[in-house]
Motif scaffolding. Sequence first.
Motif, PDB file in Angstrom:
ATOM      1  N   SER A   1     -49.814 -16.023  15.694  1.00 42.96           N
ATOM      2  CA  SER A   1     -50.678 -17.199  15.736  1.00 42.96           C
ATOM      3  C   SER A   1     -50.455 -17.984  17.033  1.00 42.96           C
ATOM      4  CB  SER A   1     -50.369 -18.107  14.540  1.00 42.96           C
ATOM      5  OG  SER A   1     -50.871 -19.402  14.728  1.00 42.96           O
ATOM      6  N   ALA A   2     -51.549 -18.237  17.746  1.00 44.83           N
ATOM      7  CA  ALA A   2     -51.450 -18.992  19.005  1.00 44.83           C
ATOM      8  C   ALA A   2     -50.902 -20.394  18.761  1.00 44.83           C
ATOM      9  CB  ALA A   2     -52.811 -19.058  19.685  1.00 44.83           C
ATOM     10  N   GLN A   3     -51.290 -21.006  17.652  1.00 45.56           N
ATOM     11  CA  GLN A   3     -50.797 -22.364  17.351  1.00 45.56           C
ATOM     12  C   GLN A   3     -49.291 -22.367  17.151  1.00 45.56           C
ATOM     13  OE1 GLN A   3     -53.380 -23.468  14.013  1.00 45.56           O
ATOM     14  NE2 GLN A   3     -53.985 -25.254  15.226  1.00 45.56           N
ATOM     15  N   ARG A   4     -48.792 -21.380  16.435  1.00 44.76           N
ATOM     16  CA  ARG A   4     -47.347 -21.306  16.209  1.00 44.76           C
ATOM     17  C   ARG A   4     -46.602 -21.020  17.505  1.00 44.76           C
ATOM     18  NH1 ARG A   4     -47.411 -18.070  10.580  1.00 44.76           N
ATOM     19  NH2 ARG A   4     -47.838 -19.861   9.245  1.00 44.76           N
ATOM     20  N   ARG A   5     -47.171 -20.158  18.343  1.00 46.37           N
ATOM     21  CA  ARG A   5     -46.534 -19.888  19.641  1.00 46.37           C
ATOM     22  C   ARG A   5     -46.461 -21.160  20.479  1.00 46.37           C
ATOM     23  NH1 ARG A   5     -49.707 -15.302  19.615  1.00 46.37           N
ATOM     24  NH2 ARG A   5     -51.116 -16.220  21.148  1.00 46.37           N
ATOM     25  N   MET A   6     -47.548 -21.911  20.513  1.00 46.81           N
ATOM     26  CA  MET A   6     -47.554 -23.166  21.280  1.00 46.81           C
ATOM     27  C   MET A   6     -46.501 -24.133  20.738  1.00 46.81           C
ATOM     28  SD  MET A   6     -49.645 -23.127  23.779  1.00 46.81           S
ATOM     29  CE  MET A   6     -50.208 -24.760  24.137  1.00 46.81           C
ATOM     30  N   LEU A   7     -46.424 -24.232  19.420  1.00 48.42           N
ATOM     31  CA  LEU A   7     -45.402 -25.084  18.810  1.00 48.42           C
ATOM     32  C   LEU A   7     -44.013 -24.596  19.194  1.00 48.42           C
ATOM     33  CD1 LEU A   7     -44.554 -27.395  16.956  1.00 48.42           C
ATOM     34  CD2 LEU A   7     -44.777 -25.809  15.019  1.00 48.42           C
ATOM     35  N   GLY A   8     -43.828 -23.282  19.208  1.00 47.50           N
ATOM     36  CA  GLY A   8     -42.541 -22.712  19.588  1.00 47.50           C
ATOM     37  C   GLY A   8     -42.130 -23.097  20.997  1.00 47.50           C
ATOM     38  N   PHE A   9     -43.082 -23.023  21.943  1.00 49.68           N
ATOM     39  CA  PHE A   9     -42.746 -23.413  23.314  1.00 49.68           C
ATOM     40  C   PHE A   9     -42.390 -24.894  23.394  1.00 49.68           C
ATOM     41  CE2 PHE A   9     -45.302 -19.571  24.512  1.00 49.68           C
ATOM     42  CZ  PHE A   9     -44.250 -18.879  25.098  1.00 49.68           C
ATOM     43  N   ARG A  10     -43.071 -25.710  22.616  1.00 46.30           N
ATOM     44  CA  ARG A  10     -42.755 -27.150  22.620  1.00 46.30           C
ATOM     45  C   ARG A  10     -41.387 -27.421  21.993  1.00 46.30           C
ATOM     46  NH1 ARG A  10     -48.558 -27.333  22.360  1.00 46.30           N
ATOM     47  NH2 ARG A  10     -49.285 -28.591  24.096  1.00 46.30           N
ATOM     48  N   VAL A  11     -41.077 -26.696  20.917  1.00 46.49           N
ATOM     49  CA  VAL A  11     -39.753 -26.841  20.304  1.00 46.49           C
ATOM     50  C   VAL A  11     -38.678 -26.365  21.282  1.00 46.49           C
ATOM     51  CG1 VAL A  11     -38.265 -26.088  18.392  1.00 46.49           C
ATOM     52  CG2 VAL A  11     -40.643 -26.713  17.943  1.00 46.49           C
ATOM     53  N   PHE A  12     -38.966 -25.267  22.000  1.00 47.99           N
ATOM     54  CA  PHE A  12     -38.033 -24.808  23.028  1.00 47.99           C
ATOM     55  C   PHE A  12     -37.785 -25.900  24.063  1.00 47.99           C
ATOM     56  CE2 PHE A  12     -38.231 -19.973  22.613  1.00 47.99           C
ATOM     57  CZ  PHE A  12     -36.872 -19.854  22.414  1.00 47.99           C
ATOM     58  N   LEU A  13     -38.844 -26.596  24.492  1.00 48.41           N
ATOM     59  CA  LEU A  13     -38.660 -27.680  25.468  1.00 48.41           C
ATOM     60  C   LEU A  13     -37.755 -28.776  24.905  1.00 48.41           C
ATOM     61  CD1 LEU A  13     -42.222 -27.998  27.036  1.00 48.41           C
ATOM     62  CD2 LEU A  13     -40.123 -27.236  28.174  1.00 48.41           C
ATOM     63  N   GLY A  14     -37.944 -29.092  23.623  1.00 45.10           N
ATOM     64  CA  GLY A  14     -37.061 -30.079  22.989  1.00 45.10           C
ATOM     65  C   GLY A  14     -35.618 -29.605  22.964  1.00 45.10           C
ATOM     66  N   SER A  15     -35.428 -28.321  22.672  1.00 42.87           N
ATOM     67  CA  SER A  15     -34.057 -27.792  22.660  1.00 42.87           C
ATOM     68  C   SER A  15     -33.468 -27.791  24.068  1.00 42.87           C
ATOM     69  CB  SER A  15     -34.010 -26.391  22.042  1.00 42.87           C
ATOM     70  OG  SER A  15     -34.495 -25.406  22.915  1.00 42.87           O
ATOM     71  N   ASN A  16     -34.302 -27.537  25.090  1.00 41.11           N
ATOM     72  CA  ASN A  16     -33.819 -27.604  26.472  1.00 41.11           C
ATOM     73  C   ASN A  16     -33.286 -28.995  26.793  1.00 41.11           C
ATOM     74  OD1 ASN A  16     -36.604 -25.578  27.487  1.00 41.11           O
ATOM     75  ND2 ASN A  16     -34.526 -24.869  27.145  1.00 41.11           N
TER      76      ASN A  16
ATOM     77  N   ASN B   1     -40.781 -22.062  29.704  1.00 40.26           N
ATOM     78  CA  ASN B   1     -41.486 -22.558  28.519  1.00 40.26           C
ATOM     79  C   ASN B   1     -42.782 -23.266  28.903  1.00 40.26           C
ATOM     80  OD1 ASN B   1     -39.610 -21.601  26.605  1.00 40.26           O
ATOM     81  ND2 ASN B   1     -38.270 -23.323  27.057  1.00 40.26           N
ATOM     82  N   ILE B   2     -42.752 -24.001  29.997  1.00 43.00           N
ATOM     83  CA  ILE B   2     -43.991 -24.639  30.482  1.00 43.00           C
ATOM     84  C   ILE B   2     -44.990 -23.558  30.882  1.00 43.00           C
ATOM     85  CG2 ILE B   2     -44.953 -26.050  32.346  1.00 43.00           C
ATOM     86  CD1 ILE B   2     -42.248 -27.664  32.179  1.00 43.00           C
ATOM     87  N   ARG B   3     -44.510 -22.515  31.532  1.00 42.01           N
ATOM     88  CA  ARG B   3     -45.375 -21.380  31.887  1.00 42.01           C
ATOM     89  C   ARG B   3     -45.985 -20.759  30.625  1.00 42.01           C
ATOM     90  NH1 ARG B   3     -44.437 -15.726  32.424  1.00 42.01           N
ATOM     91  NH2 ARG B   3     -45.924 -14.785  33.860  1.00 42.01           N
ATOM     92  N   GLY B   4     -45.172 -20.616  29.578  1.00 38.02           N
ATOM     93  CA  GLY B   4     -45.666 -20.072  28.309  1.00 38.02           C
ATOM     94  C   GLY B   4     -46.760 -20.931  27.715  1.00 38.02           C
ATOM     95  N   ILE B   5     -46.583 -22.241  27.787  1.00 39.64           N
ATOM     96  CA  ILE B   5     -47.610 -23.158  27.279  1.00 39.64           C
ATOM     97  C   ILE B   5     -48.897 -22.983  28.068  1.00 39.64           C
ATOM     98  CG2 ILE B   5     -48.266 -25.597  27.148  1.00 39.64           C
ATOM     99  CD1 ILE B   5     -45.297 -26.175  26.410  1.00 39.64           C
ATOM    100  N   LEU B   6     -48.787 -22.960  29.393  1.00 42.38           N
ATOM    101  CA  LEU B   6     -49.974 -22.832  30.237  1.00 42.38           C
ATOM    102  C   LEU B   6     -50.685 -21.499  30.005  1.00 42.38           C
ATOM    103  CD1 LEU B   6     -48.601 -24.382  33.555  1.00 42.38           C
ATOM    104  CD2 LEU B   6     -50.127 -25.442  31.862  1.00 42.38           C
ATOM    105  N   LYS B   7     -49.940 -20.421  29.868  1.00 40.07           N
ATOM    106  CA  LYS B   7     -50.547 -19.111  29.634  1.00 40.07           C
ATOM    107  C   LYS B   7     -51.213 -19.038  28.260  1.00 40.07           C
ATOM    108  CE  LYS B   7     -48.844 -15.282  31.361  1.00 40.07           C
ATOM    109  NZ  LYS B   7     -49.670 -14.856  32.455  1.00 40.07           N
ATOM    110  N   ASN B   8     -50.630 -19.712  27.282  1.00 39.95           N
ATOM    111  CA  ASN B   8     -51.221 -19.695  25.947  1.00 39.95           C
ATOM    112  C   ASN B   8     -52.451 -20.580  25.853  1.00 39.95           C
ATOM    113  OD1 ASN B   8     -49.880 -18.193  23.539  1.00 39.95           O
ATOM    114  ND2 ASN B   8     -48.244 -18.715  24.956  1.00 39.95           N
TER     115      ASN B   8
END
Length: 78
Positions: free
Chosen positions: A27-42, A68-75
């Motif tokens: 799911s694209a929505q879950r992937r986007m959430l994952g990248f945002r959670v990764f940013l929080g963990s960073n 992670n920002i790259r992942g957000i932009l690509k998604n």
Amino acid sequence: MSDLIDLLQWPAMAASLLAAWLVGSRSAQRRMLGFRVFLGSNVLWVVWGWQDDAWALIVLNCCLAVTNIRGILKNESG
């Protein structure tokens, strides 16, 4: 204060695991959430690393934040 910051490693670890799970989703929505959670963990890892003088960990998480920002932009674009 140092004791409170020392406890950040546990939510940082949990957020990293959750984010990895979400990024692996179809799911694209879950992937986007994952990248945002990764940013929080960073951010959590950098704060924890700063008080512990863990400079390699800080540099690693800054680099991971870029990926992670790259992942957000690509998604967003595809």
